[in-house]
Write a protein that holds these residues in place. Structure first.
Motif, PDB file in Angstrom:
ATOM      1  N   ARG A 249      48.821  26.032  34.753  1.00 12.89           N
ATOM      2  CA  ARG A 249      47.984  27.018  35.433  1.00 12.89           C
ATOM      3  C   ARG A 249      46.947  27.553  34.444  1.00 12.89           C
ATOM      4  NH1 ARG A 249      50.038  24.658  38.892  1.00 12.89           N
ATOM      5  NH2 ARG A 249      51.403  25.417  40.578  1.00 12.89           N
ATOM      6  N   THR A 250      45.918  28.203  34.968  1.00 12.36           N
ATOM      7  CA  THR A 250      44.872  28.722  34.091  1.00 12.36           C
ATOM      8  C   THR A 250      44.638  30.209  34.299  1.00 12.36           C
ATOM      9  OG1 THR A 250      43.142  28.086  35.666  1.00 12.36           O
ATOM     10  CG2 THR A 250      43.643  26.535  33.907  1.00 12.36           C
ATOM     11  N   ILE A 251      44.175  30.834  33.219  1.00 14.72           N
ATOM     12  CA  ILE A 251      43.741  32.223  33.196  1.00 14.72           C
ATOM     13  C   ILE A 251      42.290  32.212  32.730  1.00 14.72           C
ATOM     14  CG2 ILE A 251      44.039  34.466  32.048  1.00 14.72           C
ATOM     15  CD1 ILE A 251      47.024  33.711  31.721  1.00 14.72           C
ATOM     16  N   LEU A 252      41.417  32.931  33.417  1.00 11.57           N
ATOM     17  CA  LEU A 252      40.008  32.963  33.040  1.00 11.57           C
ATOM     18  C   LEU A 252      39.722  34.188  32.190  1.00 11.57           C
ATOM     19  CD1 LEU A 252      38.279  31.792  36.360  1.00 11.57           C
ATOM     20  CD2 LEU A 252      39.201  30.424  34.457  1.00 11.57           C
ATOM     21  N   CYS A 253      39.023  33.974  31.073  1.00 14.33           N
ATOM     22  CA  CYS A 253      38.801  35.032  30.089  1.00 14.33           C
ATOM     23  C   CYS A 253      37.419  35.665  30.200  1.00 14.33           C
ATOM     24  CB  CYS A 253      38.929  34.474  28.667  1.00 14.33           C
ATOM     25  SG  CYS A 253      40.598  34.030  28.186  1.00 14.33           S
ATOM     26  N   CYS A 254      37.405  36.973  30.234  1.00 15.18           N
ATOM     27  CA  CYS A 254      36.195  37.723  29.926  1.00 15.18           C
ATOM     28  C   CYS A 254      36.106  37.793  28.402  1.00 15.18           C
ATOM     29  CB  CYS A 254      36.270  39.139  30.496  1.00 15.18           C
ATOM     30  SG  CYS A 254      36.518  39.214  32.288  1.00 15.18           S
ATOM     31  N   ILE A 255      34.922  38.149  27.890  1.00 10.81           N
ATOM     32  CA  ILE A 255      34.730  38.211  26.444  1.00 10.81           C
ATOM     33  C   ILE A 255      34.182  39.586  26.067  1.00 10.81           C
ATOM     34  CG2 ILE A 255      33.481  37.251  24.459  1.00 10.81           C
ATOM     35  CD1 ILE A 255      35.568  35.345  25.556  1.00 10.81           C
ATOM     36  N   ARG A 256      34.824  40.235  25.112  1.00  7.79           N
ATOM     37  CA  ARG A 256      34.317  41.516  24.633  1.00  7.79           C
ATOM     38  C   ARG A 256      32.881  41.343  24.114  1.00  7.79           C
ATOM     39  NH1 ARG A 256      39.957  42.148  23.247  1.00  7.79           N
ATOM     40  NH2 ARG A 256      40.737  44.126  24.065  1.00  7.79           N
ATOM     41  N   GLY A 257      32.024  42.243  24.521  1.00 13.43           N
ATOM     42  CA  GLY A 257      30.633  42.163  24.123  1.00 13.43           C
ATOM     43  C   GLY A 257      29.764  41.374  25.088  1.00 13.43           C
ATOM     44  N   LYS A 258      30.370  40.751  26.107  1.00 15.46           N
ATOM     45  CA  LYS A 258      29.624  40.015  27.115  1.00 15.46           C
ATOM     46  C   LYS A 258      30.022  40.497  28.507  1.00 15.46           C
ATOM     47  CE  LYS A 258      27.161  37.243  26.132  1.00 15.46           C
ATOM     48  NZ  LYS A 258      25.735  37.334  25.704  1.00 15.46           N
ATOM     49  N   PRO A 259      29.847  41.808  28.769  1.00 17.27           N
ATOM     50  CA  PRO A 259      30.282  42.359  30.051  1.00 17.27           C
ATOM     51  C   PRO A 259      29.534  41.786  31.245  1.00 17.27           C
ATOM     52  CG  PRO A 259      28.925  43.944  28.867  1.00 17.27           C
ATOM     53  CD  PRO A 259      29.223  42.834  27.903  1.00 17.27           C
ATOM     54  N   GLU A 260      28.358  41.207  31.001  1.00 13.26           N
ATOM     55  CA  GLU A 260      27.581  40.647  32.109  1.00 13.26           C
ATOM     56  C   GLU A 260      28.258  39.418  32.727  1.00 13.26           C
ATOM     57  OE1 GLU A 260      25.692  39.010  28.233  1.00 13.26           O
ATOM     58  OE2 GLU A 260      26.671  40.849  28.945  1.00 13.26           O
TER      59      GLU A 260
ATOM     60  N   GLU B 296      31.696  47.765  32.316  1.00 15.45           N
ATOM     61  CA  GLU B 296      31.781  46.724  33.338  1.00 15.45           C
ATOM     62  C   GLU B 296      33.119  45.995  33.284  1.00 15.45           C
ATOM     63  OE1 GLU B 296      27.375  47.045  32.154  1.00 15.45           O
ATOM     64  OE2 GLU B 296      29.340  47.124  31.164  1.00 15.45           O
ATOM     65  N   ASP B 297      33.620  45.772  32.070  1.00 15.40           N
ATOM     66  CA  ASP B 297      34.910  45.106  31.927  1.00 15.40           C
ATOM     67  C   ASP B 297      36.027  45.937  32.550  1.00 15.40           C
ATOM     68  OD1 ASP B 297      33.791  42.964  30.473  1.00 15.40           O
ATOM     69  OD2 ASP B 297      33.904  44.108  28.617  1.00 15.40           O
ATOM     70  N   ILE B 298      35.999  47.230  32.290  1.00 14.76           N
ATOM     71  CA  ILE B 298      37.026  48.109  32.835  1.00 14.76           C
ATOM     72  C   ILE B 298      36.982  48.105  34.357  1.00 14.76           C
ATOM     73  CG2 ILE B 298      37.760  50.520  33.022  1.00 14.76           C
ATOM     74  CD1 ILE B 298      36.803  50.849  30.095  1.00 14.76           C
TER      75      ILE B 298
ATOM     76  N   LEU C 166      47.019  48.857  28.652  1.00 13.15           N
ATOM     77  CA  LEU C 166      47.996  49.154  29.697  1.00 13.15           C
ATOM     78  C   LEU C 166      47.492  50.197  30.688  1.00 13.15           C
ATOM     79  CD1 LEU C 166      51.214  49.279  27.492  1.00 13.15           C
ATOM     80  CD2 LEU C 166      50.567  47.454  29.077  1.00 13.15           C
ATOM     81  N   THR C 167      46.847  51.235  30.181  1.00 15.90           N
ATOM     82  CA  THR C 167      46.498  52.370  31.030  1.00 15.90           C
ATOM     83  C   THR C 167      45.093  52.293  31.624  1.00 15.90           C
ATOM     84  OG1 THR C 167      45.760  53.661  29.115  1.00 15.90           O
ATOM     85  CG2 THR C 167      48.072  53.878  29.784  1.00 15.90           C
ATOM     86  N   VAL C 168      44.151  51.731  30.868  1.00 22.41           N
ATOM     87  CA  VAL C 168      42.766  51.658  31.337  1.00 22.41           C
ATOM     88  C   VAL C 168      42.465  50.297  31.965  1.00 22.41           C
ATOM     89  CG1 VAL C 168      40.332  51.843  30.670  1.00 22.41           C
ATOM     90  CG2 VAL C 168      42.037  53.330  29.594  1.00 22.41           C
ATOM     91  N   MET C 169      42.916  49.227  31.299  1.00 22.49           N
ATOM     92  CA  MET C 169      42.637  47.883  31.790  1.00 22.49           C
ATOM     93  C   MET C 169      43.690  47.357  32.758  1.00 22.49           C
ATOM     94  SD  MET C 169      39.799  47.286  30.169  1.00 22.49           S
ATOM     95  CE  MET C 169      39.446  45.536  30.073  1.00 22.49           C
ATOM     96  N   LYS C 170      44.735  48.140  32.983  1.00 27.02           N
ATOM     97  CA  LYS C 170      45.780  47.781  33.952  1.00 27.02           C
ATOM     98  C   LYS C 170      46.488  46.466  33.603  1.00 27.02           C
ATOM     99  CE  LYS C 170      44.021  51.285  36.216  1.00 27.02           C
ATOM    100  NZ  LYS C 170      44.652  52.621  36.097  1.00 27.02           N
ATOM    101  N   ALA C 171      46.677  46.227  32.315  1.00 27.49           N
ATOM    102  CA  ALA C 171      47.285  44.978  31.866  1.00 27.49           C
ATOM    103  C   ALA C 171      48.748  44.888  32.277  1.00 27.49           C
ATOM    104  CB  ALA C 171      47.162  44.836  30.354  1.00 27.49           C
TER     105      ALA C 171
END
Length: 369
Positions: free
Chosen positions: A151-162, A207-209, A239-244
């Motif tokens: 299975r796959t997980i798609l990654c956002c990248i810090r510094g590239k919120p767009e 935007e990431d949040i 855990l609290t902001v990003m809901k991990a």
């Protein structure tokens, strides 16, 4: 260390490209090679041998990743061969993560932490959706040929919120085709660990949040790189902001007893990568302190054992288990790590049940105990 079957939750697909394949494609495409152009010089340039920093650890990507960037056939091949290599290590279920934008020529060259990369002038302009489709094709062929569930997980990248909203959109679109979650990776250095609207750096990841909050609302599974290069408070933020639901790495959580106790009490799962934790400088054993993984094991924390980026660590999953055994983890603790990995996987319920049954049977464990 001979240990099977295994479950792996934290491995970067684009950091698991076979050395031979990368070398072959770079030469075939007449892309720049380090040093005098020999295979040995290539290996010496991408394999990290001494501990340093996360940014140093990532430098090799700029050398080998252009081999597949913009090439859907190569991306599919990378995914297929990943399944083959995982199966050879006794892995029966794996979640591989990657950022589809980093496999697109323009986006890769714009990424800050890979700015040293040498571009491939012949790379085709492809879409992020095409990248995901290519990986799915490779995984589907790999599952059929090697008897593994991938299975796959798609990654956002810090510094590239767009990129983040599009990545969430891809998670939604491919939710029933093997994409099981969303992640955010990249260097934590400079990111504010505690929310504070007055901070400019806080605004950069707004935007990431929002994307991770939306993912939680939509039932998209979430894991976050935290507590690797950054302090324990980054785990709390995840855990609290990003809901991990899971934490990628998280070693430095032990530096704050209150946050660590919260994680233990709430059975937070840590995706541990033994070798990379040393090579990125996230953990140092020079002061005589045991590795946080050993404390996780002693305290009954939920954690798994993973390879992270085998292309640059030059390790396989068996090597990682052997290293943990060297640190004192017992066979029972290694088995528990795999069981906890599957319990905390993002697999579909029927897949999770089937794999759990296989693990219990292979380990000779009564699941009722």
């Amino acid at each position: 260390m001979v240990f099977s079957p295994k479950v792996e939750l934290h491995v970067h697909l684009d950091g698991a490209l076979k050395h031979e394949t990368a070398w072959e494609l770079l030469k075939k495409k007449n892309l720049p090679l380090p040093g005098n152009g020999t295979y040995q010089e290539f290996l010496d340039s991408i394999i990290v041998k001494e501990p340093d920093s996360l940014m140093t650890f990532l430098r090799g990507f700029g050398i080998f990743l252009p081999a597949v960037i913009g090439d859907l056939e190569a991306i599919e091949r990378m995914s297929y061969e990943f399944c083959e290599c995982s199966a050879e290590q006794g892995v029966i279920y794996v979640e591989a993560r990657y950022c589809p934008f980093l496999l697109m020529p323009d986006s890769f060259n714009q990424a800050n932490f890979l700015s040293q990369a040498t571009g491939n002038k012949d790379s085709k302009q492809i879409s992020a959706q095409e990248v995901v489709e290519a990986t799915i094709k490779g995984f589907q062929r790999g599952e059929k040929d090697f008897g593994i569930i991938a299975r796959t997980i798609l990654c956002c990248i810090r510094g590239k919120p767009e990129w983040s909203k599009d990545i969430l959109g891809l998670c939604i679109h491919f939710k029933d085709q093997g994409v099981v979650g969303i992640d955010i990776a990249g260097d934590e250095a400079g990111e504010t660990p505690i929310a504070g609207e007055e901070s400019e750096l806080r605004m950069l990841d707004k935007e990431d949040i929002e994307v991770f909050e939306k993912a939680a609302e939509l039932g998209i599974h979430r894991t976050v790189h935290a507590g690797e290069a950054g302090p324990a408070q980054m785990v709390w933020k995840a855990l609290t902001v990003m809901k991990a639901e899971r934490i990628g790495h998280g070693y430095r959580v032990v530096e704050d007893e209150s946050i660590y106790r919260h994680c233990l009490d709430n059975d937070v799962h840590f995706e541990c990568c033994p070798t990379s934790s040393l090579l990125t400088g996230s953990v140092s054993l020079n002061d005589g302190k045991p590795h946080p993984i050993t404390r996780f094991a002693q305290d009954g924390a939920s954690f798994s054992i993973n390879t992270d980026d085998p292309t640059v660590t030059n390790t396989n999953l068996s090597d990682e288990y052997a290293l943990c055994a060297k640190w004192g983890l017992t066979l029972v603790q290694l088995q528990e790590a795999n069981i906890n990995a599957m319990k905390n996987s993002f697999a579909e319920p029927d897949v999770k049940r089937a794999i759990m049954e296989k693990l219990y049977s292979a380990y000779g464990i009564d699941k009722l105990n």
